[in-house]
Design an enzyme around this catalytic site. Structure first.
Site, PDB file in Angstrom:
ATOM      1  N   ASP A  67       0.815  -1.220   0.000  1.00 59.25           N
ATOM      2  CA  ASP A  67       0.000   0.000   0.000  1.00 59.25           C
ATOM      3  C   ASP A  67       0.847   1.268   0.000  1.00 59.25           C
ATOM      4  O   ASP A  67       2.068   1.217   0.165  1.00 59.25           O
ATOM      5  CB  ASP A  67      -0.959  -0.012   1.208  1.00 59.25           C
ATOM      6  CG  ASP A  67      -0.276  -0.436   2.506  1.00 59.25           C
ATOM      7  OD1 ASP A  67       0.964  -0.464   2.555  1.00 59.25           O
ATOM      8  OD2 ASP A  67      -0.988  -0.742   3.473  1.00 59.25           O
ATOM      9  N   ASP A 138      -7.492  -2.525  14.433  1.00 65.72           N
ATOM     10  CA  ASP A 138      -8.886  -2.864  14.134  1.00 65.72           C
ATOM     11  C   ASP A 138      -9.003  -4.105  13.245  1.00 65.72           C
ATOM     12  O   ASP A 138     -10.073  -4.409  12.724  1.00 65.72           O
ATOM     13  CB  ASP A 138      -9.590  -1.672  13.456  1.00 65.72           C
ATOM     14  CG  ASP A 138      -8.878  -1.239  12.178  1.00 65.72           C
ATOM     15  OD1 ASP A 138      -7.881  -1.910  11.775  1.00 65.72           O
ATOM     16  OD2 ASP A 138      -9.310  -0.244  11.570  1.00 65.72           O
ATOM     17  N   HIS A 140      -7.279  -4.640  10.365  1.00 68.33           N
ATOM     18  CA  HIS A 140      -7.060  -4.464   8.922  1.00 68.33           C
ATOM     19  C   HIS A 140      -5.726  -5.056   8.483  1.00 68.33           C
ATOM     20  O   HIS A 140      -4.799  -5.199   9.278  1.00 68.33           O
ATOM     21  CB  HIS A 140      -7.207  -2.997   8.496  1.00 68.33           C
ATOM     22  CG  HIS A 140      -6.091  -2.087   8.868  1.00 68.33           C
ATOM     23  ND1 HIS A 140      -6.255  -0.998   9.694  1.00 68.33           N
ATOM     24  CD2 HIS A 140      -4.787  -2.062   8.526  1.00 68.33           C
ATOM     25  CE1 HIS A 140      -5.110  -0.363   9.832  1.00 68.33           C
ATOM     26  NE2 HIS A 140      -4.188  -0.989   9.136  1.00 68.33           N
ATOM     27  N   GLU A 145      -9.558  -1.627   5.406  1.00 69.27           N
ATOM     28  CA  GLU A 145     -10.225  -1.303   6.661  1.00 69.27           C
ATOM     29  C   GLU A 145     -11.440  -2.210   6.876  1.00 69.27           C
ATOM     30  O   GLU A 145     -11.946  -2.823   5.927  1.00 69.27           O
ATOM     31  CB  GLU A 145     -10.696   0.160   6.617  1.00 69.27           C
ATOM     32  CG  GLU A 145      -9.561   1.182   6.545  1.00 69.27           C
ATOM     33  CD  GLU A 145      -8.837   1.372   7.882  1.00 69.27           C
ATOM     34  OE1 GLU A 145      -8.724   0.403   8.661  1.00 69.27           O
ATOM     35  OE2 GLU A 145      -8.387   2.499   8.133  1.00 69.27           O
TER      36      GLU A 145
HETATM   37  C1  GLP Z   1      -0.664   0.422   8.523  1.00 74.42           C
HETATM   38  C2  GLP Z   1      -0.151  -0.422   7.374  1.00 74.42           C
HETATM   39  C3  GLP Z   1      -0.317  -1.899   7.672  1.00 74.42           C
HETATM   40  C4  GLP Z   1       0.290  -2.209   9.032  1.00 74.42           C
HETATM   41  C5  GLP Z   1      -0.423  -1.411  10.098  1.00 74.42           C
HETATM   42  C6  GLP Z   1       0.108  -1.675  11.487  1.00 74.42           C
HETATM   43  O1  GLP Z   1      -2.032   0.469   8.535  1.00 74.42           O
HETATM   44  N1  GLP Z   1      -0.809  -0.110   6.150  1.00 74.42           N
HETATM   45  O2  GLP Z   1       0.311  -2.660   6.654  1.00 74.42           O
HETATM   46  O3  GLP Z   1       0.177  -3.576   9.302  1.00 74.42           O
HETATM   47  O4  GLP Z   1      -0.244  -0.026   9.793  1.00 74.42           O
HETATM   48  O5  GLP Z   1       1.205  -0.837  11.755  1.00 74.42           O
HETATM   49  P1  GLP Z   1       2.273  -1.109  12.868  1.00 74.42           P
HETATM   50  O6  GLP Z   1       3.085  -2.267  12.388  1.00 74.42           O
HETATM   51  O7  GLP Z   1       3.092   0.147  12.918  1.00 74.42           O
HETATM   52  O8  GLP Z   1       1.540  -1.412  14.113  1.00 74.42           O
END
Ligand code: GLP
Length: 262
Positions: A67, A138, A140, A145
Site C-alpha cells: 500500500d 482494528d 485491517h 479497513e
Molecule cells: C498500517 C499499514 C499496515 C500495518 C499497520 C500496522 O495500517 N498499512 O500494513 O500492518 O499499519 O502498523 P504497525 O506495524 O506500525 O503497528
C-alpha cells in the site's frame, strides 16, 4: 494457521526471516509481498543481516508492497516507498526496477487504471510467493479497513479515524495523515502462496484473537486468513495473550518434528 508464539519479537522475526531466506535460496527469482509499519522492522533488520553476513542474494527477487498513501511523493519521509528504501532496499542487493510500491501520486480517474496495472504486474511476475503482513489494531491488513470486501482487489480506500490516529507517529502533525490510500485488496493478498502475519505488543491482542479465533467477517479483514492454506502467525506473548488456544499452539510448536522446521 500455524501459530508461533515466542517471548521475544526479535526471535520470532528471525524465524520469519529464516523462512524467507529458505525460500529465496530455493527460488532466487522469488516474488515477495512486503509490508510497512513498525511491525516488520525487526524482520527487515534480520534480512539485511542475512544479506550482509551470510550472502543472502536478492539480485533476482521481485517485490510488491501492499500500500501507499495518496498524495505523498516517494521522497516524503512518511511515504511507504521512502520507508522501504530506508529500512530494506538500500541495504540489500535487490534491483530497484524489481521493487514495486504503489505510487502515491496517481490522481483522480487514473487511479482505477493504475490499480489494475499493479494487479497485472503481480500476475506477470508470476504471483506473490510469500506475503508479509502486519495487522491494524482494528484487524485491517494492508489498508483494507473493516467492511472491506473479502474479495477486493487493489484500489483506493478511505482510512478510518482510528487508523489515521494509529499512524500519527510517522507524521509531524496528526492532520498531515492522508485520508486516502492505494492498497492491495484482500482478494489480492489471499492469492499469495504463503503468508506471514506478524504481530507484537498488547495493542494487537484483540485484533489477533479476532483474526485467528473469531468468525470470518469483513469487520475484521484479517479473519479471512483462516481460509488460506499456508498462513503462519509470528507473535510475541503480549500480542498472543487473548488467544484462547495459546497453550495448544505453543505445544504444537514446541513439539514440531525437526523435519518440519525451517
Ligand atoms: C498500517 C499499514 C499496515 C500495518 C499497520 C500496522 O495500517 N498499512 O500494513 O500492518 O499499519 O502498523 P504497525 O506495524 O506500525 O503497528
Amino acid at each position: 494457521m500455524e501459530v508461533i508464539i515466542l517471548n521475544d519479537p526479535e526471535a520470532v522475526s528471525a524465524l520469519s526471516a529464516r523462512r524467507i531466506a529458505q525460500l529465496v535460496r530455493a527460488k532466487p527469482t522469488a516474488v515477495l509481498g512486503l509490508a510497512t509499519g513498525s511491525t516488520p522492522l525487526r524482520l527487515y533488520k534480520e534480512l539485511i543481516r542475512l544479506h550482509q553476513e551470510e550472502g543472502l542474494d536478492f539480485s533476482e527477487v521481485t517485490s510488491f508492497n501492499l500500500d501507499e498513501y495518496i498524495g505523498l511523493a516517494a521522497d516524503h519521509a512518511a511515504s511507504y516507498r521512502y520507508f522501504m528504501q530506508e529500512n530494506l532496499f538500500r541495504h540489500i542487493n535487490i534491483a530497484p526496477e524489481r521493487t514495486h510500491v504503489p505510487s502515491g501520486l496517481v490522481a483522480g480517474p487514473d487511479i482505477a487504471r493504475y490499480c489494475a496495472e499493479y494487479e497485472e504486474a503481480i500476475v506477470r511476475a508470476g504471483g506473490i510467493d510469500l506475503q508479509i503482513l502486519g495487522i491494524g489494531s482494528d484487524g485491517h491488513i494492508g489498508f483494507n479497513e473493516p467492511s472491506s470486501s473479502l474479495a477486493s482487489r487493489t484500489r483506493i480506500k478511505t482510512l478510518t479515524q482510528r487508523t489515521r490516529e494509529d499512524n500519527t507517529p510517522f507524521f509531524d502533525n496528526p492532520d498531515d495523515v492522508p485520508h486516502h490510500v492505494i492498497t492491495m485488496g484482500v482478494g489480492t493478498i489471499m492469492e499469495a502462496r504463503e503468508i506471514h502475519l506478524l504481530a507484537f505488543g498488547d495493542k494487537k491482542a484483540d485484533a489477533i484473537a479476532d483474526a485467528v479465533e473469531g468468525p470470518i467477517t469483513a469487520n475484521v479483514p484479517a479473519s479471512v486468513l483462516q481460509m488460506h492454506p499456508t498462513v503462519r502467525l509470528f507473535a510475541d506473548e503480549p500480542a498472543a495473550s487473548k488467544l484462547a488456544r495459546r497453550d495448544y499452539y505453543r505445544w504444537v510448536y514446541d513439539n514440531k518434528p525437526a523435519w518440519q522446521a525451517f
